[in-house]
Design a protein around this motif. Structure first.
Motif, short mmCIF file in Angstrom:
data_model
loop_
_atom_site.label_atom_id
_atom_site.label_comp_id
_atom_site.label_asym_id
_atom_site.label_seq_id
_atom_site.Cartn_x
_atom_site.Cartn_y
_atom_site.Cartn_z
N GLU A 1 0.95 -1.11 0.12
CA GLU A 1 -0.02 -0.02 0.11
C GLU A 1 0.98 1.20 -0.15
O GLU A 1 0.49 2.36 -0.66
CB GLU A 1 -0.93 -0.08 1.28
N GLN A 2 1.83 1.35 0.82
CA GLN A 2 2.82 2.44 0.83
C GLN A 2 3.37 2.71 -0.27
O GLN A 2 3.62 3.81 -0.93
CB GLN A 2 3.92 2.28 2.03
N THR A 3 3.97 1.70 -0.92
CA THR A 3 4.51 1.79 -2.36
C THR A 3 3.79 2.26 -3.33
O THR A 3 4.18 2.96 -4.26
CB THR A 3 5.17 0.14 -2.57
N ALA A 4 2.59 1.61 -3.53
CA ALA A 4 1.50 2.15 -4.25
C ALA A 4 1.05 3.68 -4.19
O ALA A 4 1.32 4.24 -5.23
CB ALA A 4 0.27 1.23 -4.36
N THR A 5 1.01 3.99 -2.95
CA THR A 5 0.90 5.34 -2.86
C THR A 5 1.99 6.29 -3.15
O THR A 5 1.78 7.40 -3.93
CB THR A 5 0.51 5.69 -1.18
N GLY B 1 -2.47 -3.66 -6.99
CA GLY B 1 -2.03 -4.83 -8.14
C GLY B 1 -0.96 -4.50 -9.01
O GLY B 1 -0.08 -5.60 -9.21
N ASN B 2 -0.43 -3.19 -9.29
CA ASN B 2 0.71 -3.05 -10.31
C ASN B 2 1.72 -3.21 -9.46
O ASN B 2 2.87 -3.87 -9.91
CB ASN B 2 0.68 -1.76 -10.54
N VAL B 3 1.92 -2.82 -8.13
CA VAL B 3 2.88 -3.24 -7.32
C VAL B 3 3.25 -4.61 -7.01
O VAL B 3 4.25 -5.01 -7.12
CB VAL B 3 2.66 -2.48 -5.74
N LYS B 4 2.12 -5.39 -6.88
CA LYS B 4 2.35 -6.65 -6.71
C LYS B 4 2.90 -7.37 -8.05
O LYS B 4 3.64 -8.18 -7.89
CB LYS B 4 0.97 -7.24 -6.13
#
Length: 177
Positions: free
Chosen positions: A132-136, A143-146
């Motif tokens: 979540e922190q990376t996505a933000t 999903g893109n981060v994963k």
């Protein structure tokens, strides 16, 4: 002549965090000199907004975003320098550092994977950010981060398996903790 409290707070924060920021920048770009430039630019931008950013909470999140954006901007420049296998032999060598030993093969392999995947891996596993922190921070979906994490780890495994033995730099990281 005394410093303004804002300047004193900023200087204290920089002294505490610059080594880690520099290491993060190096892991993103693979060049200590460029890492120094990225950190200097990021700290300049942070300073101009220090009052608001420090009052809002942890300035590290703000400066990490700046570092990632600066690195992305650098990658988009037509005159950017690609990291070739020949360059990998000198990665991590910086003349003015006293750094702790790290896994040279892992760093060299990390620098061989696509920049977007490398950015996600650095943020997730070096900076220890959640999905979540990376996505933000990257302004993208969870999903893109994963997906980028999964692809990046696979690319990293492949790079570690196929990396020629003669490309073994004495890469060292300063302040990785």
């Amino acid at each position: 002549m005394t410093d303004h409290p804002r300047e004193t707070d900023f200087r204290t924060w920089v002294l505490e965090h610059r080594t880690r920021l520099r290491t993060t920048a190096f892991l993103l770009c693979g060049d200590w000199y460029l890492a120094d430039d990225l950190v200097q630019e990021a700290l300049g931008r942070l300073y101009s907004r220090w009052g608001r950013v420090s009052a809002a909470g942890d300035p590290r999140a703000y400066v990490r975003r700046i570092l990632c954006n600066l690195h992305t901007d650098h990658q988009r420049r037509p005159a950017r320098r690609e990291i070739s296998e020949a360059d990998v032999a000198t990665l991590g060598r910086h003349p003015d550092t006293s750094m702790a030993e790290r896994d040279d093969d892992l760093i060299a392999a990390l620098l061989m994977i696509p920049a977007g995947q490398r950015t996600v891996l650095v943020l997730r596993f070096f900076e220890d950010l959640s999905v979540e922190q990376t996505a933000t921070l990257l302004r993208t979906s969870r999903g893109n981060v994963k997906s980028q994490t999964s692809r990046g780890l696979e690319a990293l495994r492949t790079a570690l398996r196929t990396r020629p033995a003669e490309i073994a730099p004495a890469a060292k990281l300063e302040g990785a903790s």
